[in-house]
Write an enzyme that holds these catalytic residues in place. Structure first.
Site, PDB file in Angstrom:
ATOM      1  CG  HIS A   1      -2.008  -0.946   1.220  1.00 13.08           C
ATOM      2  ND1 HIS A   1      -3.239  -0.717   0.651  1.00 13.08           N
ATOM      3  CD2 HIS A   1      -2.053  -2.200   1.707  1.00 13.08           C
ATOM      4  CE1 HIS A   1      -4.002  -1.784   0.815  1.00 13.08           C
ATOM      5  NE2 HIS A   1      -3.303  -2.700   1.454  1.00 13.08           N
TER       6      HIS A   1
ATOM      7  CE  LYS B   1      -6.412  13.907   0.252  1.00  7.42           C
ATOM      8  NZ  LYS B   1      -6.558  12.697  -0.532  1.00  7.42           N
ATOM      9  NE  ARG B   2      -3.355  10.315  10.137  1.00  8.98           N
ATOM     10  CZ  ARG B   2      -2.929   9.379  10.980  1.00  8.98           C
ATOM     11  NH1 ARG B   2      -3.557   8.229  11.075  1.00  8.98           N
ATOM     12  NH2 ARG B   2      -1.876   9.586  11.737  1.00  8.98           N
TER      13      ARG B   2
ATOM     14  CE  LYS C   1      -2.299  10.809   3.062  1.00  6.71           C
ATOM     15  NZ  LYS C   1      -3.023   9.979   2.073  1.00  6.71           N
TER      16      LYS C   1
ATOM     17  CB  THR D   1     -10.167   4.859  -1.064  1.00  2.55           C
ATOM     18  OG1 THR D   1      -9.661   5.248   0.217  1.00  2.55           O
ATOM     19  CG2 THR D   1      -9.461   3.597  -1.513  1.00  2.55           C
TER      20      THR D   1
ATOM     21  CE  LYS E   1     -14.073   5.994   0.791  1.00  2.00           C
ATOM     22  NZ  LYS E   1     -13.194   6.059   1.974  1.00  2.00           N
TER      23      LYS E   1
HETATM   24  C1  NBG Z   1      -2.572   3.740   1.922  1.00  2.00           C
HETATM   25  C2  NBG Z   1      -2.159   4.637   0.757  1.00  2.00           C
HETATM   26  C3  NBG Z   1      -3.397   5.108   0.000  1.00  2.00           C
HETATM   27  C4  NBG Z   1      -4.245   3.916  -0.397  1.00  2.00           C
HETATM   28  C5  NBG Z   1      -4.563   3.087   0.841  1.00  2.00           C
HETATM   29  C6  NBG Z   1      -5.368   1.850   0.504  1.00  2.00           C
HETATM   30  C7  NBG Z   1      -1.141   2.986   3.781  1.00  2.00           C
HETATM   31  C8  NBG Z   1       0.115   2.338   4.190  1.00  2.00           C
HETATM   32  N1  NBG Z   1      -1.352   3.164   2.480  1.00  2.00           N
HETATM   33  O1  NBG Z   1      -2.995   5.794  -1.156  1.00  2.00           O
HETATM   34  O2  NBG Z   1      -1.441   5.729   1.242  1.00  2.00           O
HETATM   35  O3  NBG Z   1      -5.431   4.340  -1.008  1.00  2.00           O
HETATM   36  O4  NBG Z   1      -3.375   2.663   1.458  1.00  2.00           O
HETATM   37  O5  NBG Z   1      -4.734   1.087  -0.468  1.00  2.00           O
HETATM   38  O6  NBG Z   1      -1.957   3.311   4.623  1.00  2.00           O
END
Ligand code: NBG
Length: 798
Positions: A348, A527-528, A533, A635, A639
């Site tokens: 991920h 988002k975080r 980001k 994701t 949405k």
């Molecule tokens: C996150 C990515 C996102 C991705 C999500 C689900 C982690 C390690 N990775 O870009 O930063 O959409 O995983 O795949 O949390």
């Protein structure tokens, strides 16, 4: 079920389960009573599903994940079981505020962000598709911290979701395993005996996950840690009361808190313990299930597919080998083959700091037998691949990504771009040795929660227009396209968005004390908080916009609301400064009489699934502005598109695929490509050059240095300014001018109401491909080779 039957059921639970009389019941009591009434309707499909899987001896999918960001469960259960309308009617009849009851539920924050929410969407899709599956994770007593702002700074408080009754789970005291740590290994290479120095009990808690239309329910099994011995009676009797409770406290810490960081590795022994704890319990649980009906361990891969959600459960490789060799007498090489036949791994992230590595000393100390097996797995792989350049072990560390790769049948990335970059970067050498192993499965989101439930206004319009088939098959949303030439449809589409924005404005007014004009452009980044980001790019543009508005108070500005949401990891100082900056800009700009009619900045605290459900349906513009090559997929971006927001974004992660599908003309693109990013980083002084070429950017940075947002304190935001002017690894300066241009283009398009509306509707019509049903079908076909049992349809009819 009729409205009256629902009402009777709720009243019965209120009386017999809660011991409350309707006249004295609180919102909490009503919520629990309603939850129990709905739960009753889920248990039968859940049992049926389990029986069907046993009867068919079907292959099961096991999804191992450190995080499941499930969100509130009541509304989801109501909608998926088809009881939503009766429940609302029953509450109306009782004269009770249905919405308040739904929002009374705490949001179990058992995850950090995208990775955890993806796992939750996957579980829902697995149930909707009738694929036999089980999610395995940890039952954290405290999920991700609750965020509060104090003078604009983030303050973390413990999340306490379990202080209330959590009626969705069933405790399973009989499903328990002893999990050991430390100690010594005795005996030979095969069939060694590991005698751990300490042990805790992993005990199961099961939550049914109901699919759309209540046809199937799988189980989310979360492990809680319990002490082997609750009280040390010897110490207690000697008067050492706190010492006597120590074994309990020690054991419970394992499932006490979620690590509040989704990108950097804590490197904590406790984290390694958590990972081994839930991985071992899950594997032993699934082996026990297999053992009940089968006697040849070589058949395991025919019945079991295990998905490792990132490397957190990466110890599964050696653990499965250990369970087969030491506890079941299989030869080492056969065990590796069987394990590899079952295991698959999803990557991920490419961020180097997020790729887990465990110190060999620590691993060998906590898991001595696993360290031996990792060495043997590495040797075996070297023997099988004489040309290999890599090793699982490097600089005294075990690379969990390489271990997971080597022990997996398939390794997947989460967007097309990310998968290609995986092949070129982190797994370059392993990919050359195993060119078949890496495949792509672009992420998806469940359209039930992320459109049907969170956006009833739009969902209702869609169903009126094309029927409700889209809920089960989101690609049917394409059937909206012919209606985009119908002015009446577009007007209704705009009405739905307006209603959602008015509702959000009302909520923000009440909770944040900031008045918003619902006709302004609602521009959302949630988002975080992380440098890659680039929330700081967004706030810098906000500052520049504010400055221009002040320069031209007679200008014809497009009113805009910048909405932020997100948490910073408690130890990530820079991210916390960004939060403070956003809140400081909000304080100054919102109070400015010159600009307040055009520009507002809001940052509601404690971003979580529930807040996302409020914000996304009300967004006009979706900010997806990460440095290209750094966001694996995203994701949230999906949405927003599904809910008719237009993306302002870079060519990163799944943005690339969103743009391909919704059409370049319906997407505001800016910024460098991943390749250009890599090249630009090599150019010395790239940030200084970008600033010199763009007076607007230079002036916005000056405002960070001259105390504009810090009551005259010149140093407060110097760190951020210097970072952007200096190393600027994330290329904020280099992408600024193009971001500014794209922002103005989006505003101009928004002014043209009808044209914008059509773009927004096109996003909804073409985003159906980003359903997690499509993603899960891909995993089932290419990775798990698992199908719904033939009787899935007949079960549904029972
Ligand atoms: C996150 C990515 C996102 C991705 C999500 C689900 C982690 C390690 N990775 O870009 O930063 O959409 O995983 O795949 O949390």
């Amino acid at each position: 079920m009729s409205k009256d039957a629902m009402k009777d059921s709720v009243l019965a639970h209120l009386k017999y389960a809660l011991g409350k009389d309707a006249a004295h019941a609180t919102v909490y009591d009503w919520r629990i009573a309603l939850s129990l009434a709905v739960r009753d309707r889920i248990v039968d499909p859940w049992f049926n599903a389990t029986r069907t899987v046993y009867r068919a001896d079907a292959k099961r999918v096991y999804y191992l994940s450190m995080e499941f960001l499930i969100g509130r469960l009541l509304e989801d259960a109501l909608v998926n079981s088809g009881a939503h309308d009766e429940a609302r009617a029953a509450f109306d009849a009782l004269g009770l505020p249905f919405e308040d009851v739904l929002y009374d539920e705490p949001d179990p924050a058992l995850g950090n962000g995208g990775l955890g929410r993806l796992a939750a969407c996957f579980l829902e899709s697995l149930s909707t598709l009738g694929i036999p599956a089980m999610g395995y994770g940890i039952r954290y007593e405290h999920g991700l911290f609750r965020q509060r702002f104090e003078n604009g700074w983030q303050v973390e408080e413990p999340e306490t979701w379990l202080t209330q009754d959590h009626v969705w789970e069933f405790e399973r005291p009989e499903a328990a395993f002893e999990i050991g740590f430390g100690g010594h290994v005795h005996g030979g290479e095969d069939r060694a005996v590991w005698r751990p120095a300490e042990a805790v009990i992993a005990q199961a808690f099961d939550t049914p996950v109901i699919g759309w239309q209540g046809r199937w329910a799988n189980t989310l099994r979360l492990w809680g840690a319990l002490p082997k011995q609750v009280l040390d009676l010897g110490r207690f009797n000697r008067g050492d009361f706190s010492g006597a409770a120590e074994p309990e406290a020690l054991a419970r810490t394992i499932s006490r808190v979620l690590y509040p960081d989704d990108t950097t590795e804590g490197g904590k022994a406790l984290r390694l313990k958590q990972e081994y704890f839930f991985t071992s319990a899950s594997l032993r649980d699934l082996l026990r299930r297999f053992e009940g009906d089968h006697d040849d361990w070589r058949d395991l891969p025919k019945k079991v597919a295990i998905q490792l959600n990132d490397t957190h459960p990466g110890i599964a490789g050696p653990e499965l080998v250990r369970l087969l060799v030491d506890e079941r007498g299989m030869a080492f090489e056969d065990a590796v083959e069987v394990a590899r036949g079952c295991l698959n791994y999803t990557n991920h992230t490419l961020l180097p700091e997020a790729l887990e590595r465990w110190n060999e000393g620590l691993l060998g100390y906590l898991l001595p037998r696993h360290m031996q097996l990792i060495e043997r797995i590495d040797e075996l792989h070297a023997r099988e691949n004489p040309k290999r350049k890599v090793s699982i072990r490097e600089h005294g560390e075990v690379k969990m990504g390489d271990l997971s790769f080597i022990m997996a049948s398939k390794v997947n990335g989460v967007s097309a771009l990310h998968t290609e970059l995986m092949k070129e970067t982190v797994f370059r050498d392993l990919h050359k040795l195993h060119p078949e192993r890496i495949i792509n499965q672009t992420n998806g989101v469940t359209p039930r929660r992320w459109l049907r439930t969170c956006n009833p206004a739009l969902a209702g319009l869609i169903t009126d227009t094309i029927g409700d088939g889209w809920i089960a098959d989101a690609e049917e949303l394409e059937r909206l396209e012919p209606h985009l030439d119908d002015a009446a449809f577009l007007e209704r589409f705009a009405d739905a968005k307006r209603a959602n924005k008015a509702r959000l404005a009302d909520w923000i007014g009440k909770t944040q004390g900031v008045q918003l004009d619902p006709s302004a452009m609602f521009d959302v980044q949630i988002k975080r908080i992380h440098e890659y980001k680039r929330q700081h790019l967004n706030i810098l543009e906000t500052i520049a916009l504010w400055q221009e508005m002040r320069d031209h108070p007679d200008g014809d500005w497009q009113p805009r609301v910048k909405i932020f949401g997100g948490k910073a990891a408690p130890g990530y100082h820079f991210a916390k400064e960004i939060i403070h900056l956003i809140n400081s800009v909000a304080r100054v700009a919102n109070a400015d009489p010159v600009t307040a009619k055009w520009l507002k900045v809001v940052f509601p605290p404690n971003y979580n699934v529930t807040l996302a459900e409020r914000l996304i349906p009300a967004a006009d513009l979706s900010e997806q502005i990460s440095t290209a090559g750094m966001e694996a997929s995203g994701t949230g971006n999906m949405k927003f598109a599904l809910n008719g927001a237009v993306t302002l974004g870079t060519l990163d992660g799944a943005n690339v695929e969103i743009r391909d599908r919704v059409g370049a003309e319906n997407f505001f693109l800016f910024g460098m490509t991943a390749e250009e990013v890599m090249a630009r980083r090599e150019v010395e002084g790239h940030a200084a050059a970008a600033i010199a070429a763009d007076p607007r950017l230079a002036r916005a940075l000056d405002a960070l240095r001259n105390g504009t947002f810090a009551d005259g304190d010149h140093d407060r935001f110097r760190g951020i300014a210097d970072n952007i002017a200096g190393p600027d690894w994330f290329l904020v300066a280099s992408d600024f001018a193009d971001y500014w241009r794209a922002g103005r283009a989006a505003e101009a398009a928004f002014r043209d109401g009808a044209g914008w509306n059509r773009q927004a509707a096109l996003n909804t019509a073409r985003a159906g491909w980003f359903s997690s049903d499509r993603t899960i079908r891909g995993y089932a076909r290419d990775i798990w080779r698992a199908d719904p049992p033939d009787s899935f349809r007949t079960v549904a009819a029972e």
